[in-house]
Design a protein around this motif. Structure first.
Motif, PDB file in Angstrom:
ATOM      1  N   LYS A   8      -2.165   7.283   2.792  1.00 25.78           N
ATOM      2  CA  LYS A   8      -2.233   5.971   2.135  1.00 25.78           C
ATOM      3  C   LYS A   8      -2.656   4.897   3.136  1.00 25.78           C
ATOM      4  N   SER A  45       4.953   0.866  -1.977  1.00 27.71           N
ATOM      5  CA  SER A  45       3.510   0.789  -1.767  1.00 27.71           C
ATOM      6  C   SER A  45       2.944  -0.471  -2.410  1.00 27.71           C
ATOM      7  N   LYS A 104       3.952  11.598   5.676  1.00 28.48           N
ATOM      8  CA  LYS A 104       3.794  11.618   4.229  1.00 28.48           C
ATOM      9  C   LYS A 104       2.931  10.469   3.707  1.00 28.48           C
ATOM     10  N   ILE A 105       2.914   9.329   4.415  1.00 27.82           N
ATOM     11  CA  ILE A 105       2.141   8.185   3.912  1.00 27.82           C
ATOM     12  C   ILE A 105       0.920   7.879   4.771  1.00 27.82           C
ATOM     13  N   GLY A 135       6.972   5.873   0.932  1.00 29.31           N
ATOM     14  CA  GLY A 135       5.816   6.266   0.144  1.00 29.31           C
ATOM     15  C   GLY A 135       5.982   6.050  -1.346  1.00 29.31           C
TER      16      GLY A 135
END
Length: 145
Positions: A133, A86, A129-130, A81
């Motif tokens: 995204k 990213s 956690k991602i 992340g």
């Protein structure tokens, strides 16, 4: 000569035998850890292959997966992340040109799903956690099957 004492001229034989035994124990322990790690890596690679096939992808070469991802996911799971990862991830979702010709594109959802499957197998705590995204990326059905 008492029966409990070793003959002094043969002491080197006993010392060498003990050192050889200790060396074999150390080598055995190293080999055991290596075999255990390799077994765990093959187990995870097979799990990844099964999940990819279940999602409609072709099955990967599990030997290559073992060498690349090992037991802990390797570089894929190392802070996925972060801003750098990213950014690199989004660059890889571009049109493939370099320099001024490089443009963002709407990627196929299946490309993003494959990475999510890898993270889900090797580091599910980091996938959570991602996930936001991943969900924020604009994707579509752009690849013909």
């Amino acid at each position: 000569m008492s029966p409990t004492r070793f003959a002094p001229e043969h002491r080197w034989i006993y010392v060498c035998a003990i050192l050889l035994l200790l060396a074999l124990v150390v080598v055995g322990l190293i080999q055991y850890n290596s075999v255990k790690t390799t077994g765990d890596a093959h187990k995870k690679a097979n799990q990844l292959a099964d999940e990819l096939v279940a999602a409609g992808y072709s099955g990967p070469d599990t030997g290559g997966v073992v060498r690349t991802l090992g037991t802990d996911g390797g570089n894929v799971c190392h802070d996925p992340g972060s801003a750098l990862k990213s950014g690199l991830w989004k660059i890889n979702l571009s049109n493939g040109a370099a320099g001024p010709g490089q443009r963002p594109v709407i990627s196929d959802r299946r490309v993003v799903e494959a990475e999510a499957i890898i993270l889900g197998v090797y580091c599910p705590d980091k996938l959570e956690k991602i996930q936001d995204k991943i969900d924020d990326l604009k994707t579509d059905d752009t690849v013909r099957r």
